[in-house]
Design an enzyme around this catalytic site. Structure first.
Site, short mmCIF file in Angstrom:
data_model
loop_
_atom_site.label_atom_id
_atom_site.label_comp_id
_atom_site.label_asym_id
_atom_site.label_seq_id
_atom_site.Cartn_x
_atom_site.Cartn_y
_atom_site.Cartn_z
CE LYS A 18 74.85 53.00 68.61
NZ LYS A 18 75.01 54.47 68.78
CG ASP A 51 78.37 55.96 68.90
OD1 ASP A 51 77.42 56.63 68.49
OD2 ASP A 51 78.25 54.82 69.38
CE LYS A 53 76.53 55.50 72.83
NZ LYS A 53 75.93 56.52 71.94
CE LYS A 96 69.58 55.82 73.83
NZ LYS A 96 70.95 56.01 73.31
#
Length: 283
Positions: free
Chosen positions: A123, A74, A236, A164
């Site tokens: 996520k 990610d 991530k 975002k």
């Protein structure tokens, strides 16, 4: 983003079982696993820029067998990059983290995909696990079994487009039971942040393919391990083997890459002690 596949013994656990599962079109073999397997068989490194669990144990074994690099998981673009930096500040200051609440809304295809509960869970896992080892690095701030409330909310708002928007609240306990709250509002262009990370990961992975090294106990030069956790600065949820220390601290991740470049260039590595400058001043 795909949903998390249900890791199944006899399917995902070894390279041979994984290949057999693909041949049998097993329902828990995701499209990304098939693509990553094809990369391994072609001798091409694979980078997983999404949060789902593509890099299962069988794929790690196949990557090692084919001598290719696997990188994930990610892309770390905005909110999580800031979160790991702030978690470092909280742990380093000896504050007790009580809660981290992260809200996001976006309107591109990623947002639409994440509006589905099964893909959102992928996520949620990658975003919420990024502070665990950072807070654990200071055993004085959290007791055994303690952890901050960590909530992740993602909403699909089509009118937001590729912007975002993230709102974060960090609450910590300070001296004499007081509370400290940080509230942050962040707006970013999601795709424009992700694209340079993709390029950086490709360039750094290709560079790692050309590096061989050995330490004092090795007779021969060798490559890095096929699970290229060195590039966690850009991910991530850095994928590592179980026996490898997990590092989410943004500063430590960046320093590791910088020191690699310095070693390859014959430059001394980072020394923040600066002992040569700590001598008494001569009068």
């Amino acid at each position: 983003t795909e949903r998390y596949c249900k890791v199944t013994p006899g399917i995902h656990d070894t390279a041979d079982n994984l290949l057999k599962g693909i041949e049998q079109s097993h329902p828990e073999i995701s499209p990304s696993i098939i693509y990553a397997t094809a990369c391994c068989l072609e001798g091409v490194s694979f980078i997983n820029g999404s949060p789902q669990n593509t890099l299962v144990d069988g794929l790690l074994e196949l990557g090692a067998r084919q001598n290719v690099f696997l990188v994930g998981d990610d892309f770390k673009t905005g909110q999580t990059k800031l979160k790991t930096a702030l978690a470092d500040v909280i742990a380093g200051a000896g504050l007790k983290p009580i809660s981290i609440v992260s809200y996001n809304h976006l309107g591109n295809n990623d947002g639409k995909n994440l509006s589905q509960e099964n893909t959102f869970k992928s996520k949620q896992i990658s975003k919420s696990s990024c502070t665990d080892d950072i807070f654990a690095s200071n055993p004085c701030i959290l007791g055994k079994g303690e952890h901050p409330d960590h909530e992740i909310i993602i909403k699909y708002v089509p009118s937001a487009g590729d912007s975002k928007k993230a709102i974060d609240e960090y609450v910590s306990e300070i001296f004499l039971g007081g509370k400290q709250t940080w509230s942050i509002y962040n707006v970013c262009e999601d795709s424009l942040l992700a694209t340079p990370i993709i390029l950086d990961l490709i360039l750094l992975t290709e560079l790692a393919e050309r590096i061989q090294w050995k330490d004092g106990d090795d007779k021969d030069f060798h490559r890095f391990d096929s699970v290229l956790s060195l590039l966690g600065y850009l991910c991530k949820a850095p994928r590592t083997r179980e026996e490898v220390p997990l590092v989410n601290s943004l500063f430590r991740q960046k320093t590791a890459i910088e020191n690699l470049f310095k070693v390859c260039s014959g430059i001394p590595t980072e020394d923040n002690l600066l002992l040569s400058y700590r001598k008494p001043v001569s009068h």
